[in-house]
Enzyme design. Structure first.
Site, PDB file in Angstrom:
ATOM      1  N   CYS A 114      58.616   2.665  75.239  1.00 52.10           N
ATOM      2  CA  CYS A 114      58.027   1.369  75.509  1.00 52.10           C
ATOM      3  C   CYS A 114      56.817   1.477  76.438  1.00 52.10           C
ATOM      4  O   CYS A 114      55.819   2.112  76.099  1.00 52.10           O
ATOM      5  CB  CYS A 114      59.101   0.417  76.035  1.00 52.10           C
ATOM      6  SG  CYS A 114      58.703  -1.332  75.853  1.00 52.10           S
ATOM      7  N   HIS A 115      56.864   0.895  77.624  1.00 56.09           N
ATOM      8  CA  HIS A 115      55.764   0.958  78.583  1.00 56.09           C
ATOM      9  C   HIS A 115      55.796   2.220  79.454  1.00 56.09           C
ATOM     10  O   HIS A 115      54.874   2.465  80.232  1.00 56.09           O
ATOM     11  CB  HIS A 115      55.785  -0.271  79.501  1.00 56.09           C
ATOM     12  CG  HIS A 115      55.367  -1.540  78.837  1.00 56.09           C
ATOM     13  ND1 HIS A 115      56.208  -2.256  78.018  1.00 56.09           N
ATOM     14  CD2 HIS A 115      54.187  -2.203  78.841  1.00 56.09           C
ATOM     15  CE1 HIS A 115      55.572  -3.331  77.571  1.00 56.09           C
ATOM     16  NE2 HIS A 115      54.347  -3.323  78.047  1.00 56.09           N
TER      17      HIS A 115
END
Length: 180
Positions: free
Chosen positions: A109-110
């Protein structure tokens, strides 16, 4: 994966809970030992998107351990989690240590924001949450929109995925990388 210890690096708050708990379970089910590492001792606060979720006990701080204490690293996402970690020189150094040692790293994800700050994405092919595409490109990575990407570069394996929906593929690729 028996006998291998895998670090899970998270900020004191802001980690996406499912991106912590599901890979944690996968490591345990494969016979590994997950350890929660953070910048502060005590407990971390996980989130389900923007809502507070569970809290989890920290096993060690980045000041107490180094990459040499582990066989691999998982970087869970959540927007706030990697944003905090990339601003902490100790956390960035801890992450860089895994790449310097050629140990496998898995980021979802991030989480690749922390990898950008550690300057370890140049020349790699990887994926992430789509909003990181420009950041990763500017840092020298080739971004692709795939469920999971396994990149071997300069002797180290990097596993990346885009989002919680990719967790099944991410977990399998991470466990495979840690088992090698």
């Amino acid at each position: 994966m028996d006998g291998k210890t895998i670090a899970f690096l998270v900020a004191p708050e802001g980690v996406e809970e499912v991106e912590l708990t599901e890979p944690w379970k996968a490591v345990k089910q494969a016979g590994g030992t997950p350890k929660l590492v953070s910048t502060d001792s005590g407990r971390i606060q996980a989130f389900n998107h923007l809502d507070k979720a569970g809290t989890y006990a920290v096993d060690a701080t980045v000041d107490e351990v180094s990459a040499s204490d582990f066989d691999g690293l998982v970087l869970p996402g959540g927007v706030a989690n990697p944003d905090f970690l990339r601003m902490d020189e100790r956390a960035v150094g801890f992450v860089r240590g895994f790449f310097d040692a050629g140990k496998p790293v898995a980021a979802i994800c991030h989480a690749p924001w922390t990898l950008v700050e550690a300057d370890v994405v140049r020349g790699r092919t990887m994926t992430s949450w789509p909003s990181l595409r420009t950041d990763l490109g500017n840092a020298g990575a080739t971004w692709v929109d795939k469920e999971v990407v396994v990149d071997t570069h300069n002797g180290s394996v990097l596993v990346t995925s885009r989002k919680p929906d990719d967790l099944k593929a991410f977990n399998q690729a991470a466990v495979d990388a840690f088992s090698s």
